[in-house]
Scaffold this active site. Structure first.
Site, PDB file in Angstrom:
ATOM      1  CG  ASP A  70       0.473  -2.327   6.268  1.00 43.84           C
ATOM      2  OD1 ASP A  70      -0.472  -2.450   7.087  1.00 43.84           O
ATOM      3  OD2 ASP A  70       0.378  -1.665   5.220  1.00 43.84           O
ATOM      4  CG  HIS A  82      -1.921   0.988   1.366  1.00 42.14           C
ATOM      5  ND1 HIS A  82      -1.681   2.281   1.740  1.00 42.14           N
ATOM      6  CD2 HIS A  82      -3.259   0.912   1.142  1.00 42.14           C
ATOM      7  CE1 HIS A  82      -2.824   2.966   1.768  1.00 42.14           C
ATOM      8  NE2 HIS A  82      -3.798   2.162   1.400  1.00 42.14           N
ATOM      9  CE  LYS A 128      -7.365  -0.302   5.961  1.00 39.54           C
ATOM     10  NZ  LYS A 128      -8.029   0.306   4.802  1.00 39.54           N
ATOM     11  CD  GLN A 141      -6.960  -4.534   3.995  1.00 43.27           C
ATOM     12  OE1 GLN A 141      -7.901  -5.219   4.417  1.00 43.27           O
ATOM     13  NE2 GLN A 141      -7.150  -3.331   3.470  1.00 43.27           N
ATOM     14  CB  CYS A 144      -3.668   3.297  -1.643  1.00 41.23           C
ATOM     15  SG  CYS A 144      -4.856   4.588  -1.380  1.00 41.23           S
TER      16      CYS A 144
HETATM   17  C1  LIG Z   1      -2.384  -2.858   3.554  1.00 39.96           C
HETATM   18  C2  LIG Z   1      -2.785  -1.489   3.965  1.00 39.96           C
HETATM   19  N1  LIG Z   1      -1.880  -0.672   4.540  1.00 39.96           N
HETATM   20  C3  LIG Z   1      -2.198   0.567   4.929  1.00 39.96           C
HETATM   21  C4  LIG Z   1      -3.475   1.059   4.774  1.00 39.96           C
HETATM   22  C5  LIG Z   1      -3.751   2.454   5.216  1.00 39.96           C
HETATM   23  O1  LIG Z   1      -4.645   2.468   6.294  1.00 39.96           O
HETATM   24  P1  LIG Z   1      -5.061   3.847   6.955  1.00 39.96           P
HETATM   25  O2  LIG Z   1      -5.680   4.650   5.861  1.00 39.96           O
HETATM   26  O3  LIG Z   1      -6.039   3.494   8.009  1.00 39.96           O
HETATM   27  O4  LIG Z   1      -3.821   4.481   7.493  1.00 39.96           O
HETATM   28  C6  LIG Z   1      -4.443   0.251   4.190  1.00 39.96           C
HETATM   29  C7  LIG Z   1      -5.842   0.684   3.974  1.00 39.96           C
HETATM   30  O5  LIG Z   1      -6.160   1.699   3.422  1.00 39.96           O
HETATM   31  C8  LIG Z   1      -4.081  -1.040   3.776  1.00 39.96           C
HETATM   32  O6  LIG Z   1      -4.987  -1.844   3.188  1.00 39.96           O
END
Ligand SMILES: Cc1ncc(COP(=O)(O)O)c(C=O)c1O
Ligand SMILES: Cc1ncc(COP(=O)(O)O)c(C=O)c1O
Lengths: 414, 162, 414, 162
Positions: free
Chosen positions: C203, C127, C229, C206, C371
Site C-alpha cells: 500500500d 490502514h 494525496k 503515503q 482509520c
Molecule cells: C496508508 C493508507 N492506505 C490507504 C488509504 C486510503 O486512501 P483512499 O481513501 O484514497 O482510498 C490511506 C489514506 O486515507 C492511507 O493513508
C-alpha cells in the site's frame, strides 16, 4: 402535469464552453451525449472553487475546511436524493460510475442471495454493465441468467413475462436502451416482478439525464445512474436503494469510512450510506454532480423531456424525408416512447466510416456496438452509428447531421 | 487532423467497392482463420490454399476472404489477398513485416512499449502503400491490420485440425 | 544518488491557489496532506482544459475529440507508469482510490487463491483499507489473517517474520504508516516473503507522494496508491501489478471496456489494463493525475524527499525543545526512517480539542483514529492529532503549529 | 466560524477538569450501558441506580460515569450526571428531549430528514445551556450527545441481563 416551457437552446449553449470549439474548420456539433455529455460552466466552477477554497478530506476532520468539504458533499447528496425522489438521503450511495453501482449489487446482494436453482432476469437490450456482473457472479454461484427478448420494433417482448419471472429473485433492466432509445415500462415490469416475489433493479444511466425521475413512483427497489451523462463530471455514479434493501446487503468495498470499528478479528459496519462508501470519496466530483443537478433542476426536467421529444420527432421526420429507405433507424418510431438517441444504418456504408466522415464536418457520433453485443446480435448488425440529443442540441444540429450523412452517402456510393 | 483524402485514397475505395478474392475455399484442404476486432465488430475470414513446390518451398496458390467490416478493413483484406496470392510463405512473411512496419509507427507510440522491432524488409508494397495514410488516424490502424493478423493465423493454422 | 536541490517553497506555494485563503483571520497553515493534499494550478487547469476542449468518452470513439480524450488519458497512464518505474504501461490499472485497488486484489486474486488453511499476512500498522477487505474475504473463504506486530519505537517487529510467513500466500503491508510515519523495509520483507513462496502487495498511499518510487527495485508484485494525496484530484487511484500476476487474476468489476466479447452465455475478457477498468473511467481525473505527476517530476522526487526529511527534523527538534515531555510524538525518532507526518499527544488535552483550537489559528491537522484502529489499540490510545508535511510547507508552518499547540496547552491547562 | 469561547464556555471547561460523578457502580443492581463515538474514539459508560418509590415511580438515586473523551463529551457527561441524579425517569425523559432539541437543530439539517420532532418539553436546562454553542460546530454535536444516547440505553437496559 407541469406546464412545459421551450428550452432556450441558444442561452444554454452559451453555458457550455466546449461548444464554441471548432473541429476540422466546422462548428462542433456534439451528438454523443449518450456516451458522455458536455459540462456547463457552473459544474466546472463548482469543482474548481472546491479545490481552490475548501479542498480537504471529508467526515473526520474538525477544522473549518474539512467541515466545509463535508457540508458541500452532503448537500450534494441531498440534491441528488431530491432529484430522483429518494425518500432519504441515506439511501444515496456514491460510486465511481453506474458500472460500479451495478457490480456492487451483483457482488453484495447477489453474493448473499443467489445460488443454484435461483435466477436473475435481464433483457436483451442491456448494456454490458448490466450483463457481465451477472455472468461473473453466475460463474461463482451457479444461478441462471434469463433474458427478456425484444420485439421487431425495438420494445421489450413482455408476452411471456410471467413465465420468465417464475422463480426469479431479481429483475435487472435498463430504463432506456442506449442503442434503441426505447423507454421501458418500468412500473409494469416492476409490478409483475413484485407479484412474483422478485426484487427490481433499474439501470437509469440513459434515463435520469433526460426525464423527471421519481424512484418511489416507479416502485422499484434499486436504481443506478452515472454523473458524466447528466452534465456532471467523470468519476461519479450513484446507487439508490430502499433502506431496508440496502440495510440487508453486506458491505462491498472495505476500508475507511464504512466501519464503526475494526479489530484484528473482524469489523463492524457503519450505517447507510457510509457502509457502501469505502475510502476517500470522489469529493470534488460529488460537488460537481450537485451543480449538474442544480443546472438540470433549473431547466426543469419536464422541459428537458419536452425539448427532446420534439427534437427527436424533428430528427426522425427529417432523416426519413431525406434518406427514405436508404437509412435504417433502429428502435421505436414514436418519439413519445423513446429517448433522443438514434442508431443509424446508412445503406452501403459502415458506421465506422460514417462517423469518420461526420467528424470531418465537426459532427461527433459514436460508431460501434455501444457495449450491447447481445442486442447487436438480436438486431443482426455488427455496429451502428449513434447520434444522441441533449439540452444543448437543436434543429440546426439535426440538419448538420443530415447534410453530413448525405456527404457520407455520396462519398461511399458505388 | 488530416483530411479524409489522406485516409480514403481512391484505390482504397476501389478495393472496398470491388473486393478481390471475395469468397470461400474448401477447408480442409485450405487453411482457414477468423479475425475479429472487438471494438468495431469487424470480422475477417482468411482462406489460404498452400502448396508445396518441388524444392520444398511452400506457396499460397489461392486465397479467399470472407467477413464484413468498414472500408479500411475490407480494402486492406482485399489488397492483402492480391499481394499474397502466388507468393511463397517466406515472401509473405516479408510483406507482412513490411506492412506492419508501415503501420506500427503509431501502434508503438500508443502502447508505450520501448522495444524496437527488427528493421523492416525491403519489399515493394505496391497498392498497399495507399494505406499509409491510416497511421494518421490511430483508431483506424486496427482496422487496417486485422486482415494481416488473421493472415498470420491462417498460415500457422493446421487445415486438418478441428 | 542524484544531487538534491532545496525546494523553493515560496514559489511552490504560489502554485497552490488555496494557500492564500485565510481561516479565522489567520493565514491557512495546511498540515493535513496525509489525509488529502492540495492541488497546484497546473492540475486544475489540465482538468478544466480537458472539459472545455476535449471532453468525450474514451476508447471507442472515432471522432477527433474522442481520439484526443483517449490520447490524453493514455499519455497520463504512461506518465504514471514512468513515475513508479513500471516496466509496462499495460500494468497500470486506474481505480477510484487506493481502497478500491486493494479491494480489487482481495476480491479477484483472493477470491481465486485463498481458502481454508491459507493465510494472508498484514501488519498492525495497516490502514483499514488494507484490513477490512481481508476480513470480508476471510469470512467468505475461511483463510487466516496474521499480523506483524510493532515495536515500542514504532517499527515493524520482524524478529519472528519467518515463522509468521510459514504457509502464507500473500503479504500485504503499507510502505509508510499513516499514523507513525514509519517507512517500512519493503525490500527486506519482500525477499523474505518471496523466499517463503508468498506474493507481496504494498500500500503505497503515503509513500508515492513523498519518495522516488521504483516498483522493480522494490521487488514487489502488486502496488497501490491514490491520486488525491499526491497533488492529484479526488476520484482516482491506481493499482500496479506484474503482468503475469495481473494476467492470472480474474476480472473484478464487469461492464464496458473490460470485455472482448459478451454473449448471453458468457463473456471474454479484454487484455490488460482494460480487463480491470470496467465502465467509463475517471477520465478528467486521470488527466489531472498525469499533471500532478508532471508537477512532482518537475520538482524532482529526490528533492521532495530531502525537503521533507529536513523539515521533519526541524519539527521534531522544535517540538521537543518547546514541549519536552508534555508532548508525545508517536513513531520513529530518526527523520531518515520516517515520512513527514507527526502523530501528537499533548498531555492533558484531547486530540479533538487540540485540532479545534488549532483551527482557530488557521492550522489544519487531523484528529482521530486515522482509520487504523488496530494500531491505535496497540499504541494504547483512542486518537491522536496528526500534522503532516508536504512540498508547500516550511519552517514557518512548523513554528505556527508549535505556537498554536502552546495556546491549546494553556487553554486546557488544569 | 464562531470563536472558541462559543464552544468552550468556562463552565464546560470546569466540568471537563473536575468531572462530577466519575466512577463506577456495581452492576447489577445498577443499570449499565456503554456508548461509543466511532469517529473520534470517545467512550462513555453510564451507571444508573434506579429505585422504585412507594407510588410506583422510578427514580435515579445514584449515577456514575466512566470512559474517556474530548472536553465536550466529558463535560456533557458530567453535566448530564448532575442533571439526572435524584430525578424520576419521566423527568429524565423530559430533560433528555429538551437537551436533544437544543442540539438537534443541526442534526436535522445534516441528515436531511424532514420529520418534525415533538415540541421540546419546557424544562430548565441549567448548566447544560452552556452546551448550546456546540450547535455552531456541527462535527462536535455527536460529542455532546454521546452521553445522552448512552443514558437512554442505560435506562432501557436490564441490569440483570447478561
Ligand atoms: C496508508 C493508507 N492506505 C490507504 C488509504 C486510503 O486512501 P483512499 O481513501 O484514497 O482510498 C490511506 C489514506 O486515507 C492511507 O493513508
Ligand atoms: C444503459 C447504460 N448502462 C450503463 C452504462 C455504463 O455507464 P458508465 O460507463 O458510466 O458506468 C451506460 C453508458 O455507457 C449505459 O448507456
Amino acid at each position: 402535469m407541469a406546464v412545459t416551457h421551450d428550452l432556450d437552446v441558444a442561452s444554454i449553449r452559451a453555458d457550455f464552453p466546449i461548444l464554441s470549439r471548432r473541429i476540422n474548420n466546422s462548428r462542433l456539433v456534439f451528438l454523443d451525449s449518450a456516451a458522455s455529455s458536455q459540462k456547463p460552466k457552473s459544474v466546472l466552477e463548482a469543482m474548481d472553487h472546491f479545490y481552490k477554497f475548501s479542498n480537504a478530506n471529508v467526515h473526520r476532520g474538525a477544522y473549518t475546511m474539512a467541515t466545509e468539504a463535508t457540508d458541500l458533499m452532503e448537500s450534494a447528496r441531498s440534491k441528488v436524493a431530491r432529484f430522483i425522489g429518494a425518500p432519504s438521503t441515506d439511501e444515496i450511495i456514491f460510486t465511481k460510475n453506474v458500472t460500479e453501482a451495478l457490480n456492487l449489487v451483483a457482488r453484495s446482494w447477489g453474493g448473499d442471495n443467489l445460488g443454484p436453482g435461483d435466477a436473475v432476469l435481464v433483457t436483451e437490450m442491456e448494456h454490458h454493465a448490466n450483463i457481465v456482473p451477472w455472468h461473473i457472479m453466475a460463474d461463482q454461484k451457479g444461478f441462471d441468467l434469463r433474458w427478456i427478448p425484444i420485439t421487431e420494433n425495438g420494445h421489450l417482448d413482455l408476452s411471456d413475462l410471467d413465465r420468465l419471472l417464475d422463480g426469479v429473485s431479481l429483475v435487472s433492466f435498463t430504463a432506456t436502451s442506449n442503442v434503441l432509445g426505447t423507454i421501458n415500462p418500468i412500473r409494469h415490469i416492476t409490478d409483475a416482478a413484485h407479484a412474483a416475489g422478485a426484487l427490481v433493479m433499474v439501470d437509469g444511466a440513459q434515463y435520469v439525464p433526460h426525464l423527471p425521475t421519481d424512484v418511489v413512483e416507479l416502485g422499484i427497489d434499486l436504481f443506478a445512474f452515472t454523473g458524466h451523462k447528466m452534465l456532471g463530471p467523470t468519476g461519479i455514479g450513484c446507487l439508490w436503494g430502499k433502506s431496508e434493501v440496502l440495510e440487508a446487503m453486506p458491505p462491498f468495498l472495505g476500508g475507511g469510512e464504512m466501519i464503526l470499528d475494526v479489530r484484528k478479528d473482524g469489523f463492524t459496519t457503519n450505517t447507510l450510506p457510509h457502509k457502501f462508501e469505502a475510502g476517500t470519496p470522489p469529493i470534488a466530483e460529488i460537488v460537481g454532480l450537485g451543480a449538474a443537478v442544480d443546472y438540470l433542476d433549473n431547466l426543469g426536467m419536464d422541459n428537458v423531456r419536452a425539448h427532446e421529444v420534439s427534437l427527436t420527432a424533428y430528427a426522425l421526420r427529417t432523416l426519413e424525408e431525406r434518406f427514405g429507405d436508404s437509412l435504417t433507424i433502429h428502435g421505436p418510431s414514436e418519439p413519445a416512447s423513446r429517448g433522443g438517441l438514434l442508431s443509424l444504418d446508412l445503406a452501403g456504408t459502415h458506421p465506422h466510416d460514417v462517423s469518420q466522415v461526420l467528424d470531418q464536418h465537426g459532427i461527433c457520433v459514436r460508431a460501434g456496438h455501444h457495449c450491447a453485443k447481445p442486442l447487436m446480435r438480436a438486431l443482426g448488425v455488427n455496429a451502428t452509428s449513434r447520434a444522441s440529443l441533449y439540452v444543448y442540441n437543436d434543429e440546426s444540429d439535426v440538419d448538420a447531421l443530415a447534410d453530413a450523412l448525405e456527404a457520407a452517402k455520396d462519398f461511399f456510393a458505388f | 487532423m488530416p483530411g479524409l483524402e489522406d485516409l480514403y485514397r481512391e484505390i482504397i475505395l476501389d478495393h472496398y467497392r470491388s473486393p478481390r478474392n471475395k469468397g470461400e475455399l474448401e477447408s480442409p484442404p485450405a487453411h482457414r482463420a477468423e479475425g475479429f476486432n472487438p471494438l468495431c465488430g469487424d470480422e475477417i475470414v482468411v482462406y489460404l490454399q498452400v502448396e508445396q513446390g518441388d524444392d520444398g518451398t511452400e506457396m499460397v496458390s489461392d486465397v479467399a476472404i470472407g467477413g464484413q467490416g468498414c472500408s479500411i478493413s475490407q480494402a486492406s483484406a482485399s489488397m492483402m489477398s492480391s499481394a499474397v496470392k502466388g507468393k511463397t510463405l517466406a515472401e509473405i512473411d516479408d510483406i507482412t513485416r513490411a506492412f506492419k512496419a508501415m503501420m506500427s509507427i503509431h501502434e508503438h507510440e500508443l502502447d508505450g512499449s520501448e522495444t524496437e522491432s527488427d528493421p523492416a524488409p525491403e519489399v515493394k508494397l505496391g497498392d498497399l502503400e495507399a494505406l499509409r495514410g491510416v497511421v494518421k488516424f490511430p483508431v483506424r490502424i486496427k482496422c487496417a491490420t486485422l486482415a494481416w493478423n488473421t493472415l498470420a493465423q491462417a498460415v500457422d493454422s493446421d487445415p486438418n485440425a478441428g
